[in-house]
Design a protein around this motif. Structure first.
Motif: not given
Length: 224
Positions: A97-114
């Protein structure tokens, strides 16, 4: 007996076999089709690659999904029973709810999932078992394969029978067989020609569904 007899005129003379030197009852070598062409015309159907079972990746994915689904289901049931939710789910909901989509951890998690998703798709769409070469099918219900290491060993034995070959290394891939030989006598061109002939015959006798390309290199042994 008289040749004018009508009974004898209706008989047919049987063919005789010429047993002189060099004569055979079958067709000559020029008329007989090559062995490879005869084997490729067998009615066994097209030989395809063998598919790997991939039990380990499937078991790992199933365990992860089962564990995550069971844990989430238990927490949802606990909340429905008027119990507090687990700390990890509260923290996860807060972070989402609080982290933005351009956050480093969000991008890293998305990259791992992809990456994991692409890896699973690759495993699902590719046959695997790269070490097994499919062989020609002589019957529709029978499939056979030859291990690449075994094929390389057979070709190596054939190469060592060539005069002038001191040592040889043979590597068999999915589309190409490579031979690296060391010669200690004879001309290199003669040794290379004999190796081409011997290994070419060896590849045909392996009975593979796809004819492998052949690469032969010969060098002189180092003088001591």
């Amino acid at each position: 007996m008289n040749d004018d007899d009508p009974d004898l005129r209706q008989t047919r003379r049987l063919p005789t076999l010429d047993k002189s030197a060099g004569a055979t009852a079958g067709p000559s070598d020029a008329e007989r089709p090559p062995r490879e062409e005869r084997e490729e015309t067998d009615g066994g159907g097209r030989a395809r690659r063998f598919w790997a079972a991939r039990r380990v990746p499937a078991a790992l994915v199933a365990l992860v999904v089962l564990g995550a689904a069971g844990l989430l289901l238990y927490d949802v049931a606990a909340v429905r029973a008027d119990r507090p939710a687990m700390a990890w789910r509260k923290r996860l909901a807060e972070e989402l709810a609080t982290r933005h989509l351009d956050d480093v951890w969000v991008l890293a998690g998305a990259a791992v999932a992809v990456a994991l998703g692409l890896w699973l798709l690759l495993l699902a769409l590719t046959p695997g078992l790269r070490a097994v070469l499919p062989m020609r099918r002589s019957a529709p219900d029978v499939r056979s394969g030859l291990d690449r290491a075994a094929a390389a060993l057979v070709l190596r034995d054939r190469a060592m029978e060539v005069p002038g070959v001191q040592s040889v290394r043979v590597a068999v891939g999915r589309r190409k067989a490579k031979a690296r030989a060391v010669s200690h006598f004879r001309e290199l061109d003669e040794v290379r020609g004999d190796l081409d002939t011997a290994l070419g015959d060896g590849l045909r006798q392996l009975g593979l569904a796809r004819r492998l390309a052949l690469s032969v290199r010969v060098r002189r042994s180092a003088k001591r």
